[in-house]
Design a protein around this motif. Structure first.
Motif, PDB file in Angstrom:
ATOM      1  N   LYS A 245       1.045  -1.013  -0.143  1.00  0.00           N
ATOM      2  CA  LYS A 245      -0.320  -0.449   0.157  1.00  0.00           C
ATOM      3  C   LYS A 245       0.804   0.891   0.389  1.00  0.00           C
ATOM      4  CE  LYS A 245      -4.174  -2.077   2.218  1.00  0.00           C
ATOM      5  NZ  LYS A 245      -5.384  -0.928   2.681  1.00  0.00           N
ATOM      6  N   ILE A 246       0.190   2.213  -0.951  1.00  0.00           N
ATOM      7  CA  ILE A 246       1.008   3.604  -0.753  1.00  0.00           C
ATOM      8  C   ILE A 246       0.088   4.425  -0.122  1.00  0.00           C
ATOM      9  CG2 ILE A 246       2.729   2.768  -2.467  1.00  0.00           C
ATOM     10  CD1 ILE A 246       1.326   4.078  -4.312  1.00  0.00           C
ATOM     11  N   LEU A 247       0.335   6.008   0.350  1.00  0.00           N
ATOM     12  CA  LEU A 247      -0.305   6.615   0.739  1.00  0.00           C
ATOM     13  C   LEU A 247       0.405   8.109  -0.639  1.00  0.00           C
ATOM     14  CD1 LEU A 247      -1.882   8.380   2.312  1.00  0.00           C
ATOM     15  CD2 LEU A 247      -0.847   8.642   4.054  1.00  0.00           C
ATOM     16  N   ILE A 248      -0.613   8.641  -1.548  1.00  0.00           N
ATOM     17  CA  ILE A 248      -0.345   9.734  -2.250  1.00  0.00           C
ATOM     18  C   ILE A 248      -1.347  10.832  -1.829  1.00  0.00           C
ATOM     19  CG2 ILE A 248      -0.526  10.833  -4.330  1.00  0.00           C
ATOM     20  CD1 ILE A 248       1.141   7.745  -3.963  1.00  0.00           C
ATOM     21  N   CYS A 249      -0.294  11.615  -1.515  1.00  0.00           N
ATOM     22  CA  CYS A 249      -1.020  13.368  -1.437  1.00  0.00           C
ATOM     23  C   CYS A 249      -0.744  14.229  -2.097  1.00  0.00           C
ATOM     24  CB  CYS A 249      -0.304  13.637  -0.149  1.00  0.00           C
ATOM     25  SG  CYS A 249      -0.296  12.867   1.672  1.00  0.00           S
ATOM     26  N   CYS A 250      -1.832  15.133  -2.388  1.00  0.00           N
ATOM     27  CA  CYS A 250      -2.495  15.807  -3.736  1.00  0.00           C
ATOM     28  C   CYS A 250      -3.204  17.590  -3.331  1.00  0.00           C
ATOM     29  CB  CYS A 250      -2.790  15.586  -4.935  1.00  0.00           C
ATOM     30  SG  CYS A 250      -2.762  16.506  -5.961  1.00  0.00           S
ATOM     31  N   CYS A 251      -1.510  18.650  -3.286  1.00  0.00           N
ATOM     32  CA  CYS A 251      -2.132  20.104  -3.152  1.00  0.00           C
ATOM     33  C   CYS A 251      -2.195  20.638  -4.187  1.00  0.00           C
ATOM     34  CB  CYS A 251      -2.049  19.635  -2.184  1.00  0.00           C
ATOM     35  SG  CYS A 251      -0.434  19.710  -1.656  1.00  0.00           S
TER      36      CYS A 251
ATOM     37  N   ILE B 241       7.307   9.010  -7.162  1.00  0.00           N
ATOM     38  CA  ILE B 241       6.621   8.521  -6.879  1.00  0.00           C
ATOM     39  C   ILE B 241       6.583   7.295  -7.332  1.00  0.00           C
ATOM     40  CG2 ILE B 241       4.994   9.857  -5.387  1.00  0.00           C
ATOM     41  CD1 ILE B 241       2.901   9.986  -7.806  1.00  0.00           C
ATOM     42  N   ILE B 242       5.240   5.994  -7.479  1.00  0.00           N
ATOM     43  CA  ILE B 242       5.515   5.239  -7.948  1.00  0.00           C
ATOM     44  C   ILE B 242       5.181   4.867  -9.297  1.00  0.00           C
ATOM     45  CG2 ILE B 242       3.110   4.255  -7.435  1.00  0.00           C
ATOM     46  CD1 ILE B 242       3.934   1.543  -6.614  1.00  0.00           C
ATOM     47  N   GLU B 243       5.644   4.852 -10.400  1.00  0.00           N
ATOM     48  CA  GLU B 243       4.918   4.637 -11.459  1.00  0.00           C
ATOM     49  C   GLU B 243       3.603   4.496 -12.421  1.00  0.00           C
ATOM     50  OE1 GLU B 243       5.678   0.822 -11.343  1.00  0.00           O
ATOM     51  OE2 GLU B 243       7.241   2.002 -10.355  1.00  0.00           O
ATOM     52  N   SER B 244       3.009   5.960 -12.923  1.00  0.00           N
ATOM     53  CA  SER B 244       1.464   5.141 -13.178  1.00  0.00           C
ATOM     54  C   SER B 244       0.397   4.930 -11.999  1.00  0.00           C
ATOM     55  CB  SER B 244       1.875   4.419 -14.420  1.00  0.00           C
ATOM     56  OG  SER B 244       2.403   4.288 -15.301  1.00  0.00           O
ATOM     57  N   TRP B 245       1.173   3.868 -11.199  1.00  0.00           N
ATOM     58  CA  TRP B 245      -0.123   3.217 -10.164  1.00  0.00           C
ATOM     59  C   TRP B 245      -0.848   4.163  -8.942  1.00  0.00           C
ATOM     60  CZ3 TRP B 245      -2.349  -1.160 -11.059  1.00  0.00           C
ATOM     61  CH2 TRP B 245      -1.348  -1.986 -12.596  1.00  0.00           C
ATOM     62  N   SER B 246      -0.548   5.256  -8.813  1.00  0.00           N
ATOM     63  CA  SER B 246      -1.104   6.157  -7.713  1.00  0.00           C
ATOM     64  C   SER B 246      -2.554   6.498  -9.246  1.00  0.00           C
ATOM     65  CB  SER B 246       0.069   7.219  -7.801  1.00  0.00           C
ATOM     66  OG  SER B 246      -0.103   8.018  -9.004  1.00  0.00           O
ATOM     67  N   ILE B 247      -2.841   6.146  -9.939  1.00  0.00           N
ATOM     68  CA  ILE B 247      -4.174   7.263 -10.303  1.00  0.00           C
ATOM     69  C   ILE B 247      -4.852   6.113 -10.904  1.00  0.00           C
ATOM     70  CG2 ILE B 247      -3.174   9.076 -11.828  1.00  0.00           C
ATOM     71  CD1 ILE B 247      -3.102   7.580 -14.857  1.00  0.00           C
ATOM     72  N   CYS B 248      -4.664   5.208 -10.966  1.00  0.00           N
ATOM     73  CA  CYS B 248      -5.617   3.456 -10.635  1.00  0.00           C
ATOM     74  C   CYS B 248      -6.148   3.724  -9.394  1.00  0.00           C
ATOM     75  CB  CYS B 248      -4.100   2.486 -10.785  1.00  0.00           C
ATOM     76  SG  CYS B 248      -5.760   1.137 -11.216  1.00  0.00           S
ATOM     77  N   SER B 249      -7.838   3.290  -9.698  1.00  0.00           N
ATOM     78  CA  SER B 249      -8.267   3.286  -8.196  1.00  0.00           C
ATOM     79  C   SER B 249      -8.749   1.868  -8.127  1.00  0.00           C
ATOM     80  CB  SER B 249      -9.652   3.967  -8.795  1.00  0.00           C
ATOM     81  OG  SER B 249     -10.829   4.022  -7.891  1.00  0.00           O
ATOM     82  N   GLU B 250      -7.537   1.774  -7.229  1.00  0.00           N
ATOM     83  CA  GLU B 250      -8.096   0.324  -6.991  1.00  0.00           C
ATOM     84  C   GLU B 250      -7.567  -0.149  -4.961  1.00  0.00           C
ATOM     85  OE1 GLU B 250      -5.397  -3.085  -9.165  1.00  0.00           O
ATOM     86  OE2 GLU B 250      -6.848  -2.481 -10.589  1.00  0.00           O
ATOM     87  N   ASP B 251      -8.302  -0.789  -4.410  1.00  0.00           N
ATOM     88  CA  ASP B 251      -7.982  -0.989  -3.044  1.00  0.00           C
ATOM     89  C   ASP B 251      -6.956  -1.250  -2.035  1.00  0.00           C
ATOM     90  OD1 ASP B 251      -7.286  -3.531  -2.897  1.00  0.00           O
ATOM     91  OD2 ASP B 251      -9.044  -4.282  -2.406  1.00  0.00           O
ATOM     92  N   TRP B 252      -5.335  -1.147  -3.471  1.00  0.00           N
ATOM     93  CA  TRP B 252      -4.233  -1.278  -2.204  1.00  0.00           C
ATOM     94  C   TRP B 252      -3.366  -0.036  -2.876  1.00  0.00           C
ATOM     95  CZ3 TRP B 252      -0.045  -0.217  -5.750  1.00  0.00           C
ATOM     96  CH2 TRP B 252      -0.603  -0.540  -7.471  1.00  0.00           C
TER      97      TRP B 252
ATOM     98  N   TYR C 158      -7.360  14.363  -8.751  1.00  0.00           N
ATOM     99  CA  TYR C 158      -5.772  13.664  -8.422  1.00  0.00           C
ATOM    100  C   TYR C 158      -5.408  12.903  -9.731  1.00  0.00           C
ATOM    101  CZ  TYR C 158      -1.763  10.661  -6.846  1.00  0.00           C
ATOM    102  OH  TYR C 158      -0.315   9.919  -7.487  1.00  0.00           O
ATOM    103  N   LYS C 159      -6.445  12.060 -11.214  1.00  0.00           N
ATOM    104  CA  LYS C 159      -5.688  12.565 -11.967  1.00  0.00           C
ATOM    105  C   LYS C 159      -5.200  13.700 -12.641  1.00  0.00           C
ATOM    106  CE  LYS C 159      -9.659   9.333 -13.093  1.00  0.00           C
ATOM    107  NZ  LYS C 159     -10.486   8.925 -13.744  1.00  0.00           N
ATOM    108  N   LYS C 160      -6.185  14.110 -12.151  1.00  0.00           N
ATOM    109  CA  LYS C 160      -5.679  15.987 -12.925  1.00  0.00           C
ATOM    110  C   LYS C 160      -4.438  16.507 -13.072  1.00  0.00           C
ATOM    111  CE  LYS C 160      -7.633  20.414 -14.990  1.00  0.00           C
ATOM    112  NZ  LYS C 160      -6.320  20.679 -15.037  1.00  0.00           N
ATOM    113  N   GLY C 161      -4.542  16.668 -12.067  1.00  0.00           N
ATOM    114  CA  GLY C 161      -3.033  16.944 -10.815  1.00  0.00           C
ATOM    115  C   GLY C 161      -2.330  16.327 -11.458  1.00  0.00           C
ATOM    116  N   TYR C 162      -1.797  14.211 -11.703  1.00  0.00           N
ATOM    117  CA  TYR C 162      -1.093  13.451 -12.355  1.00  0.00           C
ATOM    118  C   TYR C 162      -0.373  13.735 -13.638  1.00  0.00           C
ATOM    119  CZ  TYR C 162       1.861   9.887 -13.076  1.00  0.00           C
ATOM    120  OH  TYR C 162       2.613   8.667 -14.035  1.00  0.00           O
TER     121      TYR C 162
END
Length: 476
Positions: A4-10, A66-77, A89-93
């Motif tokens: 699991k990874i925690l991604i923050c965005c502002c 950050i981890i490659e690509s996966w932070s924009i994928c909506s899965e429970d991990w 978040y996706k737009k920010g990425y």
């Protein structure tokens, strides 16, 4: 394993809390189908001589580290900052494309660092799952050649990467993601994007999927026709596959499989690609059959020797791409993995990630040079070798040259214990009266055979080494 990874965005700037690590480890198919094309088999044999390669992940994800690509994928991990909506978040990425300007881009540095390690082939990420192309594609404006880097003479990044590594004698591989999460033909904004799969029913909208098939075909065509000689087409995203290839084994991996077929017409792609690049090795990862010319277990080594072509793809650090303060493996650990992999019949594809400015971290360059000190001194025991039936005895691994006239024994040493005065193995008995040579120095070593256990007396003065390689003529 999923971490699991925690991604923050502002303010449209993406950061990462904690440490970005590898995820979604690709399972290894239990089935292998040998190619029927003689040119492919010849290139596979050449590739099997190389043994050690570099895979480079470099894209938008390098900017925030950050981890490659996966932070924009909506899965429970994947966990994100709960104050930011998923769509924001996706737009920010994706808006990182407006910032990515690697003005120190130095592919010559990458290639020289790889060569210093003893690497012989390259796999470069031309496009990861986020859809951002690291080449000058005409199929989309979402590429390194269309943003702030557009006016740089090296804006067509893949071209200069491939040229730099060719100059150093590498075989060339193009990594390409079959899914494309930025494409409206894969993730259609009409619907939510609940997971890694395409987010609409292909059976209801075949015209849209056909657009995606053409888009994919045309991008691969650009890579095959516009970038010089390419030896390997390394296709990631094994969930994009014909439905008929989803068997009980695939279902056991726990993947979320839609009810429709995400078939991108691999026969059409292969015909086009091999017309442009005769003998092209295709690696359609985990999709067993004629387009998975070698297998790619990820972040692991198979338990036993395998009789068909394969490579273990592993990271030098904890992540595929660049992250700040990454923890890199000791050179000795990489060397030990390389020795085991080669003895089991595979190749090691080691992953590194350039910084957002386009240069490799200094620690990566140092680590690769340290690895290279060993590979250059012990090359004949690794490169252009093949397996032998009795391939392991404790910490000693065995390989042989393609002509089978000698054996190589490689003993992996524990750095904590220092250099021993003697090493032993069972089996693989040297021919009576033969010399056993320490490959790194050319010295003859004294040896004895007691009931099939071979003991070598090591020279008194030796420099520290993670592994000792020997050559000898085996008993007939």
């Amino acid at each position: 394993m999923r971490i699991k990874i925690l991604i923050c965005c502002c303010l449209n700037i993406i950061g990462v809390s904690g440490f970005a690590q590898q995820n979604d480890i690709m399972p290894q198919s239990a089935h292998y189908e040998a190619p029927s094309d003689q040119l492919v088999n010849e290139k596979l044999d050449n590739w099997q001589d190389k043994k050690f390669g570099m895979i480079i992940h470099w894209g938008l994800y390098a900017v925030p580290g950050i981890i490659e690509s996966w932070s924009i994928c909506s899965e429970d991990w994947i966990e994100r900052d709960t104050t930011v909506s998923y769509e924001d978040y996706k737009k920010g990425y994706w808006d990182i494309s407006k910032q990515f300007n690697p003005t120190k881009f130095n592919p010559d540095q990458w290639a020289k660092a790889g060569k210093s390690a003893g690497m012989k082939y390259l796999v470069f990420t031309t496009k990861h799952h986020d859809g951002f192309a690291m080449f000058d594609t005409q199929q989309s404006d979402f590429s390194i050649a269309k943003g702030p880097f557009a006016n740089n003479p090296k804006a067509d990044v893949a071209k200069y990467v491939f040229d730099a590594f060719r100059k150093e004698g590498f075989m060339i591989g193009a990594y390409f993601s079959k899914p494309d999460w930025h494409s409206q033909y894969y993730w259609w904004q009409k619907y939510a994007t609940p997971d890694r799969n395409n987010n609409y029913d292909i059976r209801k909208y075949p015209w849209r999927w056909n657009k995606f098939k053409d888009f994919t075909f045309n991008q691969i065509k650009e890579l095959m026709q516009n970038y010089g000689s390419v030896d390997i087409l390394w296709l990631d995203g094994g969930w994009v596959r014909p439905l008929e290839t989803v068997n009980a084994e695939v279902l056991s991996w726990g993947a979320n499989i839609p009810k429709w077929s995400q078939d991108i017409d691999m026969p059409r792609i292969a015909q086009m690609a091999r017309k442009a690049q005769p003998g092209l090795i295709m690696v359609d990862r985990t999709v067993h059959g004629e387009y998975e010319n070698y297998q790619t277990p990820e972040q692991k080594v198979p338990e036993k020797q395998l009789a068909y072509p394969w490579e273990s793809c592993m990271t030098l650090g904890g992540a595929w791409g660049f992250v700040s303060n990454d923890k890199y493996k000791p050179a000795s650990e990489v060397i030990h993995k390389l020795v085991e992999i080669v003895a089991k019949g595979g190749s090691l594809l080691l992953g590194v990630g350039p910084k957002p400015d386009g240069t490799l971290p200094e620690e990566v360059i140092t680590k690769l040079a340290d690895i290279g000190k060993w590979t250059s001194a012990n090359a004949k025991a690794i490169y252009s070798t093949r397996t032998t039936e009795n391939y392991n005895s404790g910490s000693t691994w065995f390989t042989q040259p393609k002509n089978g006239e000698k054996l190589f024994a490689i003993n992996c040493l524990d750095a904590k214990e220092g250099l021993p005065t003697a090493i032993s193995w069972k089996g693989n008995v040297p021919k009576k009266g033969t010399d056993i040579i320490l490959i790194s120095t050319g010295q003859k070593v004294k040896w004895r055979n007691v009931n099939g256990e071979i003991t070598l007396q090591l020279p008194a003065k030796m420099l520290p080494s993670p592994a000792l390689a020997f050559e000898f003529v085996p008993q007939g």
